[in-house]
Design an enzyme around this catalytic site. Structure first.
Site, PDB file in Angstrom:
ATOM      1  N   ARG A  44       0.811  -1.211   0.000  1.00 34.55           N
ATOM      2  CA  ARG A  44       0.000   0.000   0.000  1.00 34.55           C
ATOM      3  C   ARG A  44       0.849   1.268   0.000  1.00 34.55           C
ATOM      4  NH1 ARG A  44      -4.770  -2.033   4.182  1.00 34.55           N
ATOM      5  NH2 ARG A  44      -5.976  -3.164   2.594  1.00 34.55           N
ATOM      6  N   LYS A  51     -18.089 -17.237   3.289  1.00 29.12           N
ATOM      7  CA  LYS A  51     -19.525 -17.046   3.449  1.00 29.12           C
ATOM      8  C   LYS A  51     -20.231 -16.582   2.186  1.00 29.12           C
ATOM      9  CE  LYS A  51     -19.252 -15.991   8.404  1.00 29.12           C
ATOM     10  NZ  LYS A  51     -19.613 -15.022   9.471  1.00 29.12           N
ATOM     11  N   GLY A  66     -13.281  -4.560  -0.128  1.00 29.66           N
ATOM     12  CA  GLY A  66     -14.661  -4.111  -0.033  1.00 29.66           C
ATOM     13  C   GLY A  66     -15.044  -3.161  -1.140  1.00 29.66           C
TER      14      GLY A  66
END
Length: 417
Positions: free
Chosen positions: A56, A221, A397
């Site tokens: 990053r 999930k 995300g």
């Protein structure tokens, strides 16, 4: 040639204003730029200060170098970890200062807060072309709550005349430093080079892909991937499903899954996704075999079985070799491949083969290959194949929300007055 066509496509939506456009509208040599970066690097669990992956930091160097070359005075806002809205030494930006300065080849001055008198004093004395790094913006509750008072202080206390957002990893959050602060800066609000690159690749992959377009979705999930699967059914030519969420799909088909992870409240939803894929004629490929173990341990006894014969008490931890071959063939047929989520518990060597095989197939494919999500990126890095991918996303995300077709608040806020 294909990559050039993809990036130059007129349907790839650009950010409202990029760095080069900013430089034509603003005399950066006399500007004070507040820039939001995502410098939330992983730190060693042993000492809490050693950076274990500087990806990053390296990712924002082009933007910082551009501003430095133009003579801009740059004030950097960022976050580390998830402090609870108050100062916490273990989440300080202190460990970032030296390595960040070394990568920039410039001195970086750290201020012990991100708003208030310390910021006013430090920025008032900034030499032209210098860099100041503010303390963790999440040390204030106003950051995540996006309170106008905090957003205004963030803008005004540093004397910002324009704003740049190069923090794609937080662009899906309407926080003070990504969305609210823009309202209190009179000058333009632009996207940095990293932000532009992320938008070009990911938006390009869903708006105007080279076809066939294949999405590979993994992870534990189903619940975290449902919006993406639903969206990609309208865009993809094939969807490959792996990871722990496959067992919820198997349960939806009436199969016994042993002790494997199942989201019981998602079984009907999974069944609905299978039916919708059939109606649309989009292949929703689930593994036909899997690697199962007696326990969730790296050295647990394991074996490969058809998905219809998972033993009672055993749990699935990876996709099997037949599934790997099927997935690899589909990847090799594709011209655009988007991957988010591992195929198994790749942290354990015995259950990493499926994930690494997907990475290898993508590396060999004559296709635009995009990898998003922390675990997928970590797997590609571990396989030493990152340089073989077209694009490695810095935001899990944020990339998922783009794939869902959502507009990111941190992007929507950018403007050219």
């Amino acid at each position: 040639m294909m990559l050039r066509r993809f990036l130059s496509s007129s349907s790839v939506r650009r950010s409202k204003l990029g760095l080069e456009g900013l430089a034509t509208r603003v005399d950066l040599a006399s500007a004070r730029v507040l820039i939001r970066l995502d410098l939330n690097v992983p730190l060693s669990k042993k000492d809490g200060v050693t950076i274990t992956d500087d990806t990053r930091l390296r990712a924002v160097v082009p933007t910082m170098s551009f501003l430095k070359e133009k003579g801009a005075s740059v004030v950097v806002a960022t976050h580390v970890g998830r402090p609870k809205g108050e100062p916490d030494p273990k989440f300080s930006v202190d460990p970032i200062v030296k390595p960040f300065a070394e990568l920039l080849g410039a001195e970086v001055t750290k201020v012990d807060d991100c708003v208030g008198d310390a910021v006013k004093k430090a920025t008032a004395a900034m030499p032209q072309g210098s860099v100041i790094l503010l303390e963790n913006v999440r040390f204030h509750k106003g950051e995540t709550k996006n309170t106008p008072a905090f957003a205004e202080a963030l803008a005004k206390d540093c004397g910002a005349t324009c704003y740049v957002n190069d923090a794609f990893g937080t662009a899906h959050r309407a926080h003070a430093s990504t969305e609210g602060v823009v309202k209190f800066i009179e000058g333009p609000a632009a996207a940095g080079f990293l932000m532009e690159k992320e938008l070009k690749y990911i938006k390009g992959a869903i708006d105007d892909p080279a076809r066939p377009l294949t999405a590979i979705l993994g992870g534990a999930k189903v619940s975290t991937k449902i919006p993406v699967i639903e969206s990609m059914l309208d865009k993809c030519d094939a969807i490959l499903i792996g990871g722990g969420m496959i067992f919820t799909f198997y349960k939806a088909q009436g199969l016994s899954v042993g002790a494997s992870l199942v989201e019981e409240d998602m079984v009907e939803t999974a069944k609905g996704l299978i039916d919708r894929a059939k109606e649309k004629g989009v292949p929703l490929l689930l593994p036909t075999d899997c690697v199962v173990a007696k326990e969730f341990k790296p050295d647990a006894p394991f074996e490969t079985v058809p998905v219809s014969k998972i033993p009672d008490g055993w749990l699935g931890l990876d996709v099997g070799p037949d599934s790997v071959n099927t997935f690899a063939s589909k990847i090799m047929e594709s011209k655009t491949v988007v991957w988010n989520g591992p195929m198994g518990v790749f942290e354990f060597d015995n259950f990493a083969k499926g994930t690494f095989a997907v990475a290898d197939a993508m590396a060999r494919a004559d296709a635009i290959t995009i990898v998003g999500g922390g675990d997928s990126v970590a797997a590609v890095e571990a396989a030493h194949l990152a340089d073989k991918m077209s694009h490695i996303s810095t935001g899990g995300g944020a990339s998922l929300e783009l794939l869902e077709g959502k507009e990111l608040p941190g992007v929507a806020a950018l403007h050219d007055p």
